[in-house]
Every structure is written in C-alpha cells, then in structure tokens.
Design a protein around this motif. Structure first.
Motif, PDB file in Angstrom:
ATOM      1  N   VAL A  48       8.044   3.576   4.395  1.00 32.96           N
ATOM      2  CA  VAL A  48       7.983   4.719   3.489  1.00 32.96           C
ATOM      3  C   VAL A  48       6.593   5.365   3.518  1.00 32.96           C
ATOM      4  N   SER A  49       5.566   4.550   3.260  1.00 29.00           N
ATOM      5  CA  SER A  49       4.226   5.111   3.191  1.00 29.00           C
ATOM      6  C   SER A  49       3.202   3.991   3.302  1.00 29.00           C
ATOM      7  N   ALA A  50       2.010   4.338   3.782  1.00 26.75           N
ATOM      8  CA  ALA A  50       0.930   3.365   3.904  1.00 26.75           C
ATOM      9  C   ALA A  50      -0.382   4.039   3.569  1.00 26.75           C
ATOM     10  N   ILE A  51      -1.337   3.222   3.105  1.00 23.68           N
ATOM     11  CA  ILE A  51      -2.651   3.732   2.719  1.00 23.68           C
ATOM     12  C   ILE A  51      -3.694   2.698   3.111  1.00 23.68           C
ATOM     13  N   ASN A  52      -4.816   3.161   3.626  1.00 22.87           N
ATOM     14  CA  ASN A  52      -5.848   2.201   4.010  1.00 22.87           C
ATOM     15  C   ASN A  52      -6.624   1.756   2.779  1.00 22.87           C
ATOM     16  N   TRP A  53      -7.606   0.896   2.969  1.00 24.78           N
ATOM     17  CA  TRP A  53      -8.291   0.268   1.852  1.00 24.78           C
ATOM     18  C   TRP A  53      -8.963   1.301   0.947  1.00 24.78           C
ATOM     19  N   GLY A  54      -9.483   2.357   1.513  1.00 25.66           N
ATOM     20  CA  GLY A  54     -10.233   3.329   0.739  1.00 25.66           C
ATOM     21  C   GLY A  54      -9.438   4.556   0.342  1.00 25.66           C
ATOM     22  N   GLY A  55      -8.218   4.672   0.843  1.00 23.90           N
ATOM     23  CA  GLY A  55      -7.400   5.832   0.516  1.00 23.90           C
ATOM     24  C   GLY A  55      -7.622   7.031   1.425  1.00 23.90           C
ATOM     25  N   GLY A  56      -8.454   6.861   2.431  1.00 26.97           N
ATOM     26  CA  GLY A  56      -8.743   7.995   3.301  1.00 26.97           C
ATOM     27  C   GLY A  56      -7.768   8.166   4.444  1.00 26.97           C
ATOM     28  N   VAL A  57      -6.947   7.172   4.691  1.00 22.27           N
ATOM     29  CA  VAL A  57      -5.932   7.246   5.740  1.00 22.27           C
ATOM     30  C   VAL A  57      -4.579   6.966   5.079  1.00 22.27           C
ATOM     31  N   ILE A  58      -3.677   7.914   5.208  1.00 25.21           N
ATOM     32  CA  ILE A  58      -2.362   7.808   4.574  1.00 25.21           C
ATOM     33  C   ILE A  58      -1.294   8.246   5.560  1.00 25.21           C
ATOM     34  N   TYR A  60       3.079   8.825   5.918  1.00 23.59           N
ATOM     35  CA  TYR A  60       4.373   8.951   5.252  1.00 23.59           C
ATOM     36  C   TYR A  60       5.479   9.022   6.293  1.00 23.59           C
ATOM     37  N   ALA A  61       6.618   8.466   5.939  1.00 22.20           N
ATOM     38  CA  ALA A  61       7.801   8.712   6.741  1.00 22.20           C
ATOM     39  C   ALA A  61       8.189  10.175   6.593  1.00 22.20           C
ATOM     40  N   ASP A  62       8.760  10.736   7.643  1.00 20.27           N
ATOM     41  CA  ASP A  62       9.154  12.150   7.590  1.00 20.27           C
ATOM     42  C   ASP A  62      10.138  12.408   6.453  1.00 20.27           C
ATOM     43  N   SER A  63      10.957  11.415   6.150  1.00 21.73           N
ATOM     44  CA  SER A  63      11.996  11.604   5.141  1.00 21.73           C
ATOM     45  C   SER A  63      11.449  11.750   3.726  1.00 21.73           C
ATOM     46  N   VAL A  64      10.199  11.333   3.505  1.00 24.38           N
ATOM     47  CA  VAL A  64       9.643  11.403   2.158  1.00 24.38           C
ATOM     48  C   VAL A  64       8.426  12.323   2.078  1.00 24.38           C
ATOM     49  N   LYS A  65       7.986  12.828   3.205  1.00 31.03           N
ATOM     50  CA  LYS A  65       6.792  13.665   3.238  1.00 31.03           C
ATOM     51  C   LYS A  65       6.984  14.890   2.348  1.00 31.03           C
ATOM     52  N   GLY A  66       5.985  15.153   1.522  1.00 26.14           N
ATOM     53  CA  GLY A  66       6.062  16.283   0.610  1.00 26.14           C
ATOM     54  C   GLY A  66       6.713  15.952  -0.719  1.00 26.14           C
ATOM     55  N   ARG A  67       7.346  14.796  -0.805  1.00 22.60           N
ATOM     56  CA  ARG A  67       8.014  14.389  -2.057  1.00 22.60           C
ATOM     57  C   ARG A  67       7.373  13.145  -2.666  1.00 22.60           C
ATOM     58  N   PHE A  68       6.878  12.266  -1.839  1.00 20.50           N
ATOM     59  CA  PHE A  68       6.278  11.018  -2.308  1.00 20.50           C
ATOM     60  C   PHE A  68       4.768  11.066  -2.105  1.00 20.50           C
ATOM     61  N   THR A  69       4.041  10.389  -3.001  1.00 20.07           N
ATOM     62  CA  THR A  69       2.590  10.299  -2.888  1.00 20.07           C
ATOM     63  C   THR A  69       2.157   8.858  -3.132  1.00 20.07           C
ATOM     64  N   ILE A  70       1.452   8.309  -2.172  1.00 14.31           N
ATOM     65  CA  ILE A  70       0.921   6.957  -2.319  1.00 14.31           C
ATOM     66  C   ILE A  70      -0.524   7.057  -2.790  1.00 14.31           C
ATOM     67  N   SER A  71      -0.919   6.116  -3.620  1.00 11.58           N
ATOM     68  CA  SER A  71      -2.298   6.070  -4.092  1.00 11.58           C
ATOM     69  C   SER A  71      -2.627   4.629  -4.464  1.00 11.58           C
ATOM     70  N   ARG A  72      -3.889   4.409  -4.723  1.00 16.68           N
ATOM     71  CA  ARG A  72      -4.290   3.066  -5.110  1.00 16.68           C
ATOM     72  C   ARG A  72      -5.487   3.129  -6.049  1.00 16.68           C
ATOM     73  N   ASP A  73      -5.578   2.127  -6.897  1.00 15.24           N
ATOM     74  CA  ASP A  73      -6.715   1.964  -7.802  1.00 15.24           C
ATOM     75  C   ASP A  73      -7.230   0.553  -7.561  1.00 15.24           C
ATOM     76  N   ASN A  74      -8.245   0.435  -6.738  1.00 15.18           N
ATOM     77  CA  ASN A  74      -8.739  -0.900  -6.372  1.00 15.18           C
ATOM     78  C   ASN A  74      -9.358  -1.622  -7.570  1.00 15.18           C
ATOM     79  N   ALA A  75      -9.869  -0.874  -8.519  1.00 21.18           N
ATOM     80  CA  ALA A  75     -10.424  -1.506  -9.721  1.00 21.18           C
ATOM     81  C   ALA A  75      -9.322  -2.207 -10.522  1.00 21.18           C
ATOM     82  N   LYS A  76      -8.103  -1.673 -10.432  1.00 23.53           N
ATOM     83  CA  LYS A  76      -6.960  -2.272 -11.124  1.00 23.53           C
ATOM     84  C   LYS A  76      -6.121  -3.146 -10.196  1.00 23.53           C
TER      85      LYS A  76
END
Length: 122
Positions: A48-58, A60-76
């Motif tokens: 579906v989606s992947a994100i690197n440790w810092g969030g600078g590389v993301i 998405y599968a074509d089927s979800v691009k534009g509809r889904f957003t991956i993010s991360r909060d490393n502090a949490k």
C-alpha cells in the motif's frame, strides 16, 4: 524486538475516510522504514505505502495514490495511514511493518503487526 499494533480500522461508507495507526513498542522505530500492506479476501497481500525513517522518501501503490497519505511521528513511535475517498475495493486487513530498507517488497520487512480490518460499504 519490535511489537507493532494497528488500530483505527472499521466499517465506513464508500467515499469516507479512516486513519489507521501503528504503534510500536519494545524498541524505537525512528531509524527504520515503515510500510502498510493489505490483504483482501481471496487475494494476495499487496503493498500500500512505505515511508523511510525520516519521512523524506515515500512510496504509494498506484491504486491508492492521491487518496492515501502515510506519515510518521517518531517521537510517538507511531506510523499513520490516512485513507480518504475510500472504495469498496479498499476492503482488506491492513498490516503495518517495519524494516531496514524502504521498499515495496514485503520480504524486506521483518516486523509485522496483527492487522486491522477495514470494510468499505458501497
């Protein structure tokens, strides 16, 4: 060892939104890539989606691009998947995973959660 726990799944009407969370425990995941995969009934697991440790590389599968957003909060120690404009074909069990490399390949991820069910009614 990292333990991953997904939450936020549920039943939603087509066109609606959900936000999935993946909370990690046992070890900080701030230096790891994270990803979401899903498995629909009778189908193979798919990226579906992947994100690197810092969030600078993301990715998405074509089927979800534009509809889904991956993010991360490393502090949490948490990774998120915001899903919008949901379709019936998004119905699946959604899994989060962590690993060393940021990739669409499931075999690169060595820690997996138990999954959370997302059901989209049409």
């Amino acid at each position: 060892q990292v333990q991953l726990a997904e939450s936020g799944g549920g039943l939603v009407q087509a066109g609606g939104s959900l936000r999935l969370s993946c909370a990690a425990s046992g070890r900080a995941i701030g230096s790891y890539a994270a990803a979401w995969f899903r498995r629909a009934p009778g189908k193979e697991r798919e990226f579906v989606s992947a994100i690197n440790w810092g969030g600078g590389v993301i990715y998405y599968a074509d089927s979800v691009k534009g509809r889904f957003t991956i993010s991360r909060d490393n502090a949490k120690n948490t990774v998120y998947l915001q899903m919008s404009s949901l379709k019936s074909e998004d119905t699946a069990v959604y899994y989060c995973a962590t690993g060393v490399g940021t990739t669409t390949n499931a075999y690169a991820y060595n820690n997996w959660g138990q999954g959370t069910q997302v059901t989209v009614s049409s």
